[in-house]
Design an enzyme around this catalytic site. Structure first.
Site, PDB file in Angstrom:
ATOM      1  N   GLY A  98       2.919 -13.123   5.995  1.00  0.00           N
ATOM      2  CA  GLY A  98       2.190 -13.614   7.149  1.00  0.00           C
ATOM      3  C   GLY A  98       0.905 -14.265   6.675  1.00  0.00           C
TER       4      GLY A  98
ATOM      5  CG  HIS B  82      -7.208  -8.010   2.850  1.00  0.00           C
ATOM      6  ND1 HIS B  82      -7.063  -6.740   2.330  1.00  0.00           N
ATOM      7  CD2 HIS B  82      -6.025  -8.306   3.451  1.00  0.00           C
ATOM      8  CE1 HIS B  82      -5.833  -6.290   2.604  1.00  0.00           C
ATOM      9  NE2 HIS B  82      -5.192  -7.218   3.297  1.00  0.00           N
TER      10      HIS B  82
ATOM     11  CG  ASN C 234      -4.624 -15.963  -2.174  1.00  0.00           C
ATOM     12  OD1 ASN C 234      -4.423 -14.991  -2.898  1.00  0.00           O
ATOM     13  ND2 ASN C 234      -3.637 -16.656  -1.622  1.00  0.00           N
TER      14      ASN C 234
ATOM     15  CD  GLU D 215      -2.638  -4.913   2.626  1.00  0.00           C
ATOM     16  OE1 GLU D 215      -2.997  -5.209   3.782  1.00  0.00           O
ATOM     17  OE2 GLU D 215      -2.583  -5.751   1.697  1.00  0.00           O
TER      18      GLU D 215
ATOM     19  CG  MET E 283      -2.098 -13.588  -0.631  1.00  0.00           C
ATOM     20  SD  MET E 283      -1.809 -11.799  -0.801  1.00  0.00           S
ATOM     21  CE  MET E 283      -3.166 -11.374  -1.893  1.00  0.00           C
TER      22      MET E 283
ATOM     23  CG  HIS F 225      -4.596  -8.009   7.981  1.00  0.00           C
ATOM     24  ND1 HIS F 225      -4.359  -6.669   8.147  1.00  0.00           N
ATOM     25  CD2 HIS F 225      -4.204  -8.292   6.718  1.00  0.00           C
ATOM     26  CE1 HIS F 225      -3.844  -6.167   7.043  1.00  0.00           C
ATOM     27  NE2 HIS F 225      -3.733  -7.141   6.154  1.00  0.00           N
ATOM     28  CD  GLU F 226      -3.958 -11.714   5.426  1.00  0.00           C
ATOM     29  OE1 GLU F 226      -4.424 -11.242   4.371  1.00  0.00           O
ATOM     30  OE2 GLU F 226      -2.901 -11.299   5.939  1.00  0.00           O
TER      31      GLU F 226
HETATM   32  N1  BES Z   1      -2.117  -8.545   1.138  1.00  0.00           N
HETATM   33  C1  BES Z   1      -1.147  -8.592   2.149  1.00  0.00           C
HETATM   34  C2  BES Z   1       0.162  -9.198   1.721  1.00  0.00           C
HETATM   35  C3  BES Z   1       0.827  -8.469   0.568  1.00  0.00           C
HETATM   36  C4  BES Z   1       0.851  -7.100   0.515  1.00  0.00           C
HETATM   37  C5  BES Z   1       1.409  -9.206  -0.428  1.00  0.00           C
HETATM   38  C6  BES Z   1       1.446  -6.459  -0.565  1.00  0.00           C
HETATM   39  C7  BES Z   1       2.015  -8.578  -1.491  1.00  0.00           C
HETATM   40  C8  BES Z   1       2.031  -7.198  -1.568  1.00  0.00           C
HETATM   41  C9  BES Z   1      -1.649  -9.300   3.400  1.00  0.00           C
HETATM   42  O1  BES Z   1      -2.988  -9.072   3.660  1.00  0.00           O
HETATM   43  C10 BES Z   1      -0.918  -8.739   4.583  1.00  0.00           C
HETATM   44  O2  BES Z   1      -1.069  -7.579   4.829  1.00  0.00           O
HETATM   45  N2  BES Z   1      -0.142  -9.554   5.267  1.00  0.00           N
HETATM   46  C11 BES Z   1       0.589  -9.144   6.437  1.00  0.00           C
HETATM   47  C12 BES Z   1      -0.177  -9.480   7.681  1.00  0.00           C
HETATM   48  C13 BES Z   1      -0.812  -8.402   8.416  1.00  0.00           C
HETATM   49  C14 BES Z   1      -1.431  -8.851   9.721  1.00  0.00           C
HETATM   50  C15 BES Z   1      -0.191  -7.083   8.504  1.00  0.00           C
HETATM   51  C16 BES Z   1       1.873  -9.930   6.483  1.00  0.00           C
HETATM   52  O3  BES Z   1       2.094 -10.744   5.601  1.00  0.00           O
HETATM   53  O4  BES Z   1       2.660  -9.729   7.395  1.00  0.00           O
HETATM   54 ZN    ZN Z   2      -3.299  -7.064   4.181  1.00  0.00          ZN
END
Ligand code: BES
Ligand code: ZN
Length: 638
Positions: free
Chosen positions: A301, A332, A305, A351, A303, A328-329
């Protein structure tokens, strides 16, 4: 001043060819770059790296790479600055299918190296004999199938004319395009010079130099720096026919020209989100906060970065109903990027904290009602994870036991939602003001450093509990951090958050005529999701038809609602949903959507397996390795 000094450092490290330069590079430069500590306790040892950072560790990575869209490779050099014990003779790096053409000292002296055998998760170690050298230059190219990178053909982009490159580093994929120590506890500053064919624009997760230079005809060089030490999974790149639109004084959005209006409209609140986050937990320390809306094959969804959040276009619903993803992002930038899990066993420190923080930002921007509803949806996800695994399962512990850590983030319900529930429970017990002051202090004290669950527990005791034994007992900190299931004090979401929806669910359960399309029209996205996720999983075709027709589910422009509908419909082998699912799976590569739908089909015996196999044969080549790797295990039994 700072720019000049950075220039000097870069000059010393990568540009001087005379032997004297080696001496300059070996002694700390005039401004030493920020170097983050390495944790030494056993709970901070990362099993997913070959590095031995206490012997020799990378402190800075300087990339000089060209993007080759024909061969789907990055190629060039990585110059690594090393901190090592005085008697250290070797450094161990991580890699994954890299083709190393040579490793030298800065003066060009070849250094012996060996590449060990390849492990499916960790990749292969590169052991370099450094002797007294503390700067090394690695000439290399990535494999065409490098797991972090996705090279899109023009047809896979919105514009259809130019190719596109995007990367995804977390958790352990960056070693497939950068030879460094790829562990979240080994922070590194970095800079990069990237050459790309015109008219492509390159963006990275670091400050961008405003000018780019034309090198060889038809190629442009872009430069980036990250002067704060970051976990190496946070180095990211994208390149394509992209344009920028300002959103606020320090926020903006990149996307393909065809998407930019819709993207900017959906993201109109981004600057306010940064302000809200700062008000909660202290200054945003990274300079700009830009986002890029990527093509739909992006496997997540979002990342986080640094300075450039990567986003799926699937969050664009036209009504800002899915922008909690952006909150959310952004969050982070504190939890994850500033204070980082030392190992993936402590992924909840990234997370879970971020999911809690995200909800606080949502409350600031959109009010208590929406925040409570999103909290209740998140709690329901934790409940389903608990139900799926069992309340005493090891996988339901926040600090994951050895061998149970799941670095690629698929154990969402626990790491994200139980993690957030722990913080919310603590907040409700101690009160918001006190909780917020503590959390802000946690970010400040550990800024730009790795952290473990044990460090968090110690910090909570020292700065929140402060010897109050009654409070210590009430908080049940150890049960939360180390125990399975739900501790007895769990703060459950407000039952009122969805009272009207829960009533509609039970009315529909008794009588399908109770479904009111006019109610549905005024429901929020969270309410619609609650309804679709709560009605009985077993539904007869007539009822599915009624739902689909009266609520226009197959035609919804909201991808989360569509996903919930397809979950329900496919689990009931509802034929008319198959072409809709097929279209969705061909259009979207986000693993959170794609993997469960293939799993559901696969669970339906011959009926679903034949459909899954047929669809996957068509869609697989469009997915990023993160998504196809996970789906392969289901559909191809790998
Ligand atoms: N950092 C994560 C994505 C991630 C987690 C990539 C573990 C690889 C390993 C990102 O911040 C995230 O949590 N994305 C979620 C969105 C969120 C609103 C829960 C997603 O991609 O769905
Ligand atoms: Zn996350």
């Amino acid at each position: 001043m700072r720019l000049l000094l950075i220039f000097l450092c870069t000059f010393c490290v990568s540009a001087c060819a005379a032997p004297a330069a080696e001496d300059i590079a070996a002694t700390p430069p005039a401004i030493s770059r920020m170097v983050a500590p390495i944790l030494t306790t056993p709970d901070a040892q990362d099993p997913y790296t070959y590095a031995q950072p206490l012997v020799a560790r990378v402190t800075h990575v300087s990339l000089n790479l060209a993007l080759n869209f024909q061969s789907k490779q990055v190629l060039g050099t990585a110059t690594l600055s090393i901190d090592a014990k005085s008697d250290a003779d070797t450094i161990v790096l991580d890699s994954r299918n890299l083709e190393i053409t040579g490793i030298t000292s800065v003066s060009g002296q070849p250094l012996p190296f060996t590449i060990g055998s390849q492990d499916p998760v960790k990749g292969a170690p590169i052991t370099v004999t450094i002797g007294t050298h503390r700067t090394i230059q690695i000439a290399y190219r990535s494999a065409p199938g490098a797991e972090a990178l996705q090279w899109l053909n023009p047809e896979q982009t919105a514009g259809g004319k130019h190719p596109y490159l995007l990367s995804q580093g977390q958790p352990t994929l960056n070693r497939s395009w950068i030879p460094t120590q790829d562990s979240p506890g080994i922070r590194q500053t970095w800079d990069a010079e990237i050459t790309a064919p015109e008219p492509l624009t390159v963006v990275m997760s670091g400050a961008r130099e405003s000018s780019h230079s034309t090198m060889e005809p038809g190629h442009r060089k872009f430069r980036f720096t990250m002067d704060k030490p970051v976990a190496p999974y946070l180095i990211a790149i994208a390149a394509g026919d992209i344009v920028f639109r300002e959103l606020g004084p320090r926020t903006g959005v990149w996307s393909e020209p065809a998407m930019i209006d819709r993207a900017a409209a959906e993201l109109v609140d981004t600057e306010r989100m940064v302000e809200a986050a700062e008000k909660l937990y202290g200054p945003y320390r990274w300079g700009r906060y830009d986002v890029i809306v990527l093509p739909p094959s992006f496997p997540y969804g979002g990342m986080e970065n640094p300075v450039l959040t990567f986003l799926t276009p699937t969050f664009i619903a036209g009504d800002k109903s899915l922008v909690s993803l952006v909150a959310h992002e952004l969050a982070h930038s504190w939890s994850g990027n500033l204070v980082t899990n030392a190992t993936w066993a402590d992924g909840w420190l990234n997370e879970g904290f971020t999911s809690y923080f995200e909800n606080r930002v949502m409350e600031e921007l959109y009010g208590v009602r929406r925040a409570r509803q999103e909290e209740a949806l998140s709690f329901a996800d934790a409940e389903s994870a608990m139900a799926e695994h069992g309340l005493d399962a090891d996988i339901t512990r926040l600090r994951l036991p050895p061998g149970m850590d799941d670095p690629d983030g698929s154990a969402g319900g626990i790491v994200y939602d139980k993690g957030a529930t722990f913080l919310r429970t603590t907040e409700r017990i101690v009160g918001r003001d006190r909780f917020d002051a503590w959390l802000r202090g946690w970010f400040d004290k550990h800024a730009f450093q790795p952290a473990t669950s044990a460090m968090l527990l110690a910090d909570m005791r020292a700065n929140l509990v402060r010897g109050d034994m009654a409070l210590e007992k009430q908080l049940m900190l150890e049960d939360w951090i180390y125990g399975p299931g739900w501790p007895a004090n769990v703060a459950r979401p407000d039952a009122q958050a969805f009272a009207n929806i829960d009533a509609a669910v039970s009315a529909f359960g008794k009588d399908s005529a109770a479904l009111s399309p006019t109610d549905w029209k005024i429901w929020t996205t969270a309410e619609r999701l609650r309804f679709l996720n709560s009605i009985a999983r077993k539904q007869r075709p007539e009822r599915l038809e009624l739902l689909d027709e009266s609520l226009s589910l197959s035609a919804t422009g909201n991808n989360e609602v569509l996903f919930s509908w397809l979950n329900l419909a496919l689990a009931n082998r509802y034929e008319p949903a198959v072409p809709v699912a097929e279209d969705f799976l061909a259009r979207v590569g986000r693993r959170k959507f794609v993997l469960p739908l293939f799993k559901i089909l696969w669970a339906q015996g011959d009926w679903g397996r034949q459909i899954a196999t047929r669809i996957y044969a068509k869609t697989r080549s469009g997915y990023h390795a993160v998504t196809s790797g996970s789906v392969d295990a289901v559909v191809m039994g790998n």
